[in-house]
Motif scaffolding. Structure first.
Motif, PDB file in Angstrom:
ATOM      1  N   ARG A 105      13.851  15.326 -37.111  1.00 21.21           N
ATOM      2  CA  ARG A 105      15.272  15.531 -36.789  1.00 21.21           C
ATOM      3  C   ARG A 105      16.169  14.887 -37.845  1.00 21.21           C
ATOM      4  NH1 ARG A 105      16.217  17.707 -31.751  1.00 21.21           N
ATOM      5  NH2 ARG A 105      14.249  17.520 -30.678  1.00 21.21           N
ATOM      6  N   LEU A 180      23.339  18.883 -28.247  1.00 19.70           N
ATOM      7  CA  LEU A 180      22.429  20.030 -28.385  1.00 19.70           C
ATOM      8  C   LEU A 180      21.269  19.985 -27.388  1.00 19.70           C
ATOM      9  CD1 LEU A 180      22.305  20.186 -32.283  1.00 19.70           C
ATOM     10  CD2 LEU A 180      23.270  21.932 -30.788  1.00 19.70           C
ATOM     11  N   THR A 181      20.591  18.833 -27.335  1.00 16.96           N
ATOM     12  CA  THR A 181      19.440  18.725 -26.435  1.00 16.96           C
ATOM     13  C   THR A 181      19.638  17.505 -25.554  1.00 16.96           C
ATOM     14  OG1 THR A 181      18.350  17.497 -28.182  1.00 16.96           O
ATOM     15  CG2 THR A 181      17.643  19.754 -27.889  1.00 16.96           C
ATOM     16  N   LYS A 182      19.158  17.615 -24.339  1.00 17.27           N
ATOM     17  CA  LYS A 182      19.314  16.483 -23.434  1.00 17.27           C
ATOM     18  C   LYS A 182      18.006  16.255 -22.689  1.00 17.27           C
ATOM     19  CE  LYS A 182      22.370  14.469 -20.114  1.00 17.27           C
ATOM     20  NZ  LYS A 182      23.105  14.684 -18.908  1.00 17.27           N
ATOM     21  N   ILE A 183      17.557  14.991 -22.680  1.00 19.07           N
ATOM     22  CA  ILE A 183      16.361  14.662 -21.912  1.00 19.07           C
ATOM     23  C   ILE A 183      16.793  14.500 -20.461  1.00 19.07           C
ATOM     24  CG2 ILE A 183      14.512  12.962 -21.572  1.00 19.07           C
ATOM     25  CD1 ILE A 183      14.881  12.260 -24.601  1.00 19.07           C
ATOM     26  N   ILE A 184      16.251  15.341 -19.585  1.00 16.83           N
ATOM     27  CA  ILE A 184      16.711  15.271 -18.193  1.00 16.83           C
ATOM     28  C   ILE A 184      15.695  14.614 -17.264  1.00 16.83           C
ATOM     29  CG2 ILE A 184      18.410  17.145 -18.310  1.00 16.83           C
ATOM     30  CD1 ILE A 184      16.285  19.030 -17.198  1.00 16.83           C
ATOM     31  N   ASP A 185      14.466  14.437 -17.752  1.00 15.61           N
ATOM     32  CA  ASP A 185      13.467  13.821 -16.874  1.00 15.61           C
ATOM     33  C   ASP A 185      12.273  13.380 -17.717  1.00 15.61           C
ATOM     34  OD1 ASP A 185      12.257  12.958 -14.572  1.00 15.61           O
ATOM     35  OD2 ASP A 185      11.578  14.935 -13.918  1.00 15.61           O
ATOM     36  N   VAL A 186      11.549  12.386 -17.239  1.00 16.83           N
ATOM     37  CA  VAL A 186      10.274  12.030 -17.849  1.00 16.83           C
ATOM     38  C   VAL A 186       9.241  12.009 -16.737  1.00 16.83           C
ATOM     39  CG1 VAL A 186       8.949  10.275 -19.075  1.00 16.83           C
ATOM     40  CG2 VAL A 186      11.325  10.673 -19.699  1.00 16.83           C
ATOM     41  N   LYS A 187       8.212  12.842 -16.894  1.00 12.65           N
ATOM     42  CA  LYS A 187       7.147  12.881 -15.899  1.00 12.65           C
ATOM     43  C   LYS A 187       6.024  11.984 -16.377  1.00 12.65           C
ATOM     44  CE  LYS A 187       7.924  17.702 -14.556  1.00 12.65           C
ATOM     45  NZ  LYS A 187       7.329  19.053 -14.636  1.00 12.65           N
TER      46      LYS A 187
ATOM     47  N   ALA B 139      19.877  23.973 -31.261  1.00 15.10           N
ATOM     48  CA  ALA B 139      19.039  22.908 -30.711  1.00 15.10           C
ATOM     49  C   ALA B 139      17.585  23.229 -31.023  1.00 15.10           C
ATOM     50  CB  ALA B 139      19.242  22.828 -29.208  1.00 15.10           C
ATOM     51  N   VAL B 140      16.767  22.174 -31.098  1.00 16.40           N
ATOM     52  CA  VAL B 140      15.335  22.386 -31.340  1.00 16.40           C
ATOM     53  C   VAL B 140      14.520  21.367 -30.551  1.00 16.40           C
ATOM     54  CG1 VAL B 140      15.406  20.937 -33.445  1.00 16.40           C
ATOM     55  CG2 VAL B 140      13.491  22.492 -33.110  1.00 16.40           C
ATOM     56  N   VAL B 141      13.398  21.832 -30.006  1.00 18.70           N
ATOM     57  CA  VAL B 141      12.398  20.915 -29.451  1.00 18.70           C
ATOM     58  C   VAL B 141      11.047  21.398 -29.956  1.00 18.70           C
ATOM     59  CG1 VAL B 141      11.292  19.961 -27.396  1.00 18.70           C
ATOM     60  CG2 VAL B 141      13.760  20.318 -27.399  1.00 18.70           C
ATOM     61  N   ILE B 155      14.736  25.159 -20.398  1.00 12.76           N
ATOM     62  CA  ILE B 155      14.223  23.874 -19.920  1.00 12.76           C
ATOM     63  C   ILE B 155      12.803  23.778 -20.449  1.00 12.76           C
ATOM     64  CG2 ILE B 155      13.749  22.417 -17.902  1.00 12.76           C
ATOM     65  CD1 ILE B 155      16.586  23.264 -17.795  1.00 12.76           C
ATOM     66  N   GLU B 157       9.245  21.352 -21.680  1.00 18.41           N
ATOM     67  CA  GLU B 157       8.510  20.089 -21.536  1.00 18.41           C
ATOM     68  C   GLU B 157       7.689  19.847 -22.790  1.00 18.41           C
ATOM     69  OE1 GLU B 157       6.252  19.748 -17.921  1.00 18.41           O
ATOM     70  OE2 GLU B 157       7.937  20.437 -16.695  1.00 18.41           O
ATOM     71  N   LYS B 158       7.632  18.589 -23.194  1.00 25.39           N
ATOM     72  CA  LYS B 158       6.755  18.221 -24.307  1.00 25.39           C
ATOM     73  C   LYS B 158       5.983  16.969 -23.942  1.00 25.39           C
ATOM     74  CE  LYS B 158       8.169  16.235 -27.934  1.00 25.39           C
ATOM     75  NZ  LYS B 158       8.719  16.058 -29.260  1.00 25.39           N
ATOM     76  N   GLU B 166       8.107  14.762 -21.361  1.00 28.09           N
ATOM     77  CA  GLU B 166       9.555  14.665 -21.371  1.00 28.09           C
ATOM     78  C   GLU B 166      10.086  16.055 -21.020  1.00 28.09           C
ATOM     79  OE1 GLU B 166      11.141  11.694 -24.523  1.00 28.09           O
ATOM     80  OE2 GLU B 166      11.465  13.729 -25.280  1.00 28.09           O
ATOM     81  N   VAL B 167      11.108  16.114 -20.172  1.00 24.53           N
ATOM     82  CA  VAL B 167      11.724  17.400 -19.842  1.00 24.53           C
ATOM     83  C   VAL B 167      13.083  17.444 -20.528  1.00 24.53           C
ATOM     84  CG1 VAL B 167      12.408  18.967 -17.988  1.00 24.53           C
ATOM     85  CG2 VAL B 167      10.607  17.259 -17.583  1.00 24.53           C
ATOM     86  N   LEU B 168      13.319  18.476 -21.306  1.00 20.42           N
ATOM     87  CA  LEU B 168      14.580  18.571 -22.045  1.00 20.42           C
ATOM     88  C   LEU B 168      15.290  19.883 -21.729  1.00 20.42           C
ATOM     89  CD1 LEU B 168      12.325  17.368 -24.433  1.00 20.42           C
ATOM     90  CD2 LEU B 168      14.553  16.751 -25.321  1.00 20.42           C
ATOM     91  N   LYS B 169      16.601  19.815 -21.855  1.00 19.03           N
ATOM     92  CA  LYS B 169      17.421  20.987 -21.583  1.00 19.03           C
ATOM     93  C   LYS B 169      18.202  21.325 -22.854  1.00 19.03           C
ATOM     94  CE  LYS B 169      21.155  20.525 -19.013  1.00 19.03           C
ATOM     95  NZ  LYS B 169      21.986  20.130 -17.882  1.00 19.03           N
ATOM     96  N   MET B 170      18.275  22.597 -23.175  1.00 22.01           N
ATOM     97  CA  MET B 170      19.133  22.989 -24.300  1.00 22.01           C
ATOM     98  C   MET B 170      19.701  24.381 -24.076  1.00 22.01           C
ATOM     99  SD  MET B 170      16.161  23.210 -27.141  1.00 22.01           S
ATOM    100  CE  MET B 170      14.581  23.940 -26.751  1.00 22.01           C
ATOM    101  N   LYS B 171      20.824  24.630 -24.724  1.00 20.61           N
ATOM    102  CA  LYS B 171      21.463  25.949 -24.607  1.00 20.61           C
ATOM    103  C   LYS B 171      20.796  26.940 -25.544  1.00 20.61           C
ATOM    104  CE  LYS B 171      26.269  24.802 -23.616  1.00 20.61           C
ATOM    105  NZ  LYS B 171      26.382  23.475 -24.270  1.00 20.61           N
TER     106      LYS B 171
END
Ligand SMILES: Cc1cc2nc3c(=O)[nH]c(=O)nc-3n(C[C@H](O)[C@H](O)[C@H](O)COP(=O)(O)OP(=O)(O)OC[C@H]3O[C@@H](n4cnc5c(N)ncnc54)[C@H](O)[C@@H]3O)c2cc1C
Lengths: 321, 257
Positions: A105, A180-187, B139-141, B155, B157-158, B166-171
């Motif tokens: 990044r 741009l990106t948002k971490i919404i949860d950690v499992k 955005a990139v994951v 939505i 997961e990585k 980790e759960v991530l959200k992007m447009k």
């Protein structure tokens, strides 16, 4: 003299042990000014150990523009700001799950070169070594740039203590979150096991493990091998449903470089070796004397792993008592 | 949905890499395939379009003329069309590759999602997808093992460490680097391979994309075979004695225990 930054990952309040080799790389042959960059709160605990491994300055980065824990893009921008502020010539980090993402990044945002997963680095000549073609070749690359980033394969470089006087500075970064990106949860995983990529010892079970229950045999052995031991699996074992993909070592799994790799019931496929070839010592346990793995390991035992592994556990236990 | 999938034409992981000179390899004798991680991105793209019953999957590659084979494979696996940006190097910098991908995609259409693999198995650079996203302001994951599209958002997961995610959200539009776990790529069927031969492929030369020239900031000085181990020490005999000897060696000789 170069100004070398090292991004320090802190886990459960302590500096990750795998960071010591990155600090060692940053010190080089001496004469570099080493900046340990830390972002989480508890830097006090970290200071003494960072000083032991040669950090002249500890930069405690505080983000004013938002919560870096939920925005990887903000974290990259905040670190980029620190790199500029302290006029670093290079920033090194671990090729861990976090480092792999964050460095890429940063490199993209700053438009600077990045070499990922280096196994060797020479700061004087600005050359690095890394695997090409899934571990079949080693490439030597020269960085022709004022500023560059490198991630280093965990355990690939031997850590060496070089104690120095250290000084902590606080840097308040102003970068804004691009949203741009948002971490919404950690499992969290149920196991809470040692991360494969950073384990210093790995014991792996291949296809003949034959069931997920049988991995318990390896877990028990891992417990005796020491704290930083993880259990791995081959793709054949993962595809058969004996182990989750997060345990897979190899070209389509994790790349690891522990000091000791014990392969149980592995044939020694090219793709498996792509992920663990740079381990320091490789031990193979296989019933077939002609198994290819015996041609590429350091120590071989021609025997059934269901005999050898429990015995290994038992003897280690006896010796530990 | 308009989906672009970036695929790279790389030597098969089982192929023997014959090094020629200091810094190159013989690419005429080894078998090439689609970069294995890209197949997860491709499969996901094809499944998304199949599920929605509409949309298009375009496979894009920057590579030598021979990379056409990987475009054809991608089309046999379900891509509708292909774009081949021709260059003469296997070791193009990730920055230049990302710029070429951006130019080729923007000339072609408006993406909703761009898939890549998590990295390519030849140079193992693990960064082109990030540079592509930055260039396109998306955005990139990377290393994605789960994807849901919901209301113009992705939505994902990585994996981070030992099995945690980790759960991530992007447009949308966004760039997604796929890896094993996301899906199980299909095998091409014979009729699909035949059909792929008739699907359209746009060919452009990288020089015609009007990219700014870029100094090479990372130079490949040398490429050599990874040293292989040989002469393993074999331990034989009674299991308990063997194991005891192994532990002694690991502790005393190797100092790894
Ligand atoms: C594109 C691609 C990517 C791949 N990626 C990976 C990857 O990331 N990781 C990976 O591991 N593989 C990967 N593979 C698969 C790889 O080619 C092999 O098929 C796989 O590694 C074999 O797994 P194995 O060694 O467990 O099983 P096998 O090849 O079946 O070997 C089992 C071995 O165990 C021995 N054995 C049997 N019983 C016992 C016993 N009781 N005690 C001791 N030894 C015993 C046998 O003699 C044999 O040598 C990939 C393949 C491809 C094509």
């Amino acid at each position: 003299m170069a100004k070398v930054g090292v991004l320090i990952e802190i886990e459960n309040g302590e500096v990750k042990e795998t960071e010591f080799s990155v600090l060692t790389a940053a010190c080089g042959d001496g004469g570099n000014e080493v900046f340990a960059i830390v972002t989480p709160e508890n830097t006090d605990a970290a200071a003494s150990v960072l000083a032991e491994y040669g950090a002249n300055k500890i930069v405690h980065v505080v983000s004013q523009g938002g919560d870096i824990k939920v925005s990887p893009d903000l974290e990259a921008r905040v670190l980029a700001e620190a790199v500029k502020k302290f006029e670093l010539d290079m920033l090194l980090g671990l090729a861990s799950a976090k480092g792999r993402d964050l460095f890429a990044r940063m490199a993209a945002f700053m438009d600077v070169p990045l070499v990922s997963d280096c196994t060797g680095i020479d700061l004087d000549t600005k050359t690095v070594r890394k695997s090409h073609f899934s571990g079949k070749t080693v490439a030597t690359l020269k960085l022709e740039s004022e500023l560059f980033l490198c991630t280093i394969r965990p355990n690939a470089i031997e850590a060496r203590k070089t104690p120095v006087q250290t000084q902590t500075v606080i840097f308040e970064a102003l970068a804004a979150d691009p949203g741009l990106t948002k971490i919404i949860d950690v499992k969290e995983s149920a196991g809470g096991n040692v991360d494969l990529t950073e384990a210093s010892i790995i014991i792996t079970g291949g296809r003949p493990i034959d069931s997920s229950e049988n991995y318990k045999m390896l877990d028990e052995c891992a417990a005796q091998l020491g704290e930083s031991t993880a259990v791995g699996a081959s793709r054949a074992a993962v595809d058969a449903g004996f182990a989750p993909h997060s345990m897979q070592v190899g070209q389509t799994g994790k790349t690891v470089s522990p000091k000791l790799y014990i392969g149980c019931g592995l044939s020694g496929s090219v793709q498996h070796f792509a992920g663990m070839k740079t381990s320091k010592v490789i031990v193979a346990i296989n019933t077939d004397k002609d198994a290819p793995i015996f041609a590429k390991c350091d120590y071989g035992i021609i025997a059934d792993m269901f005999d050898v592994v429990p015995m290994l556990t038992q003897v280690l236990k006896e010796q530990g008592e | 949905m308009q989906i672009y999938v970036c695929v790279k034409h790389v030597p098969d992981t089982a192929a023997n890499i014959k090094i020629t000179g200091n810094d190159s390899f013989d690419d005429t004798t080894c078998k090439f395939v689609i970069n294995p991680y890209d197949e997860y991105g491709l499969e996901e793209a094809v499944q998304l379009v199949e599920k929605q019953g509409q949309g298009e999957v375009v496979a894009v590659t920057v590579g030598k003329e021979a990379a056409m084979a990987s475009i054809r494979s991608a089309m046999a696996l379900g891509a509708h069309r292909g774009i081949l940006v021709k260059t003469d190097s296997q070791f193009l910098s990730s920055t230049l590759t990302a710029r070429a991908l951006k130019a080729a995609i923007e000339q072609d259409g408006a993406p909703d999602i761009i898939f890549t693999g998590k990295g390519s198995v030849d140079t193992e650079g693990f960064q082109t997808q990030y540079r592509l996203a930055a260039a396109m302001d998306m955005a990139v994951v990377n290393e994605v093992v789960d994807l849901k599209i919901d209301n113009g958002q992705a939505i994902v997961e990585k994996e981070i460490g030992s099995g945690s995610r980790e759960v991530l959200k992007m447009k949308l539009p966004c760039v997604i680097g796929a890896t094993k776990g996301l899906n199980i790529p299909r095998y091409p069927k014979f009729p699909d391979i035949m059909k792929a031969k008739k699907k359209p492929v746009k060919e452009t030369d990288i020089a015609s994309l009007g990219l700014e020239s870029l100094p090479d900031r990372v130079e490949l000085l040398n490429l050599e075979a990874m040293p292989e181990r040989s002469d393993a020490k074999m331990l034989e005999g009674d299991v308990k004695e063997t194991v005891t000897e192994l532990i002694r060696i690991l502790k005393e000789d190797q100092k790894v225990l």
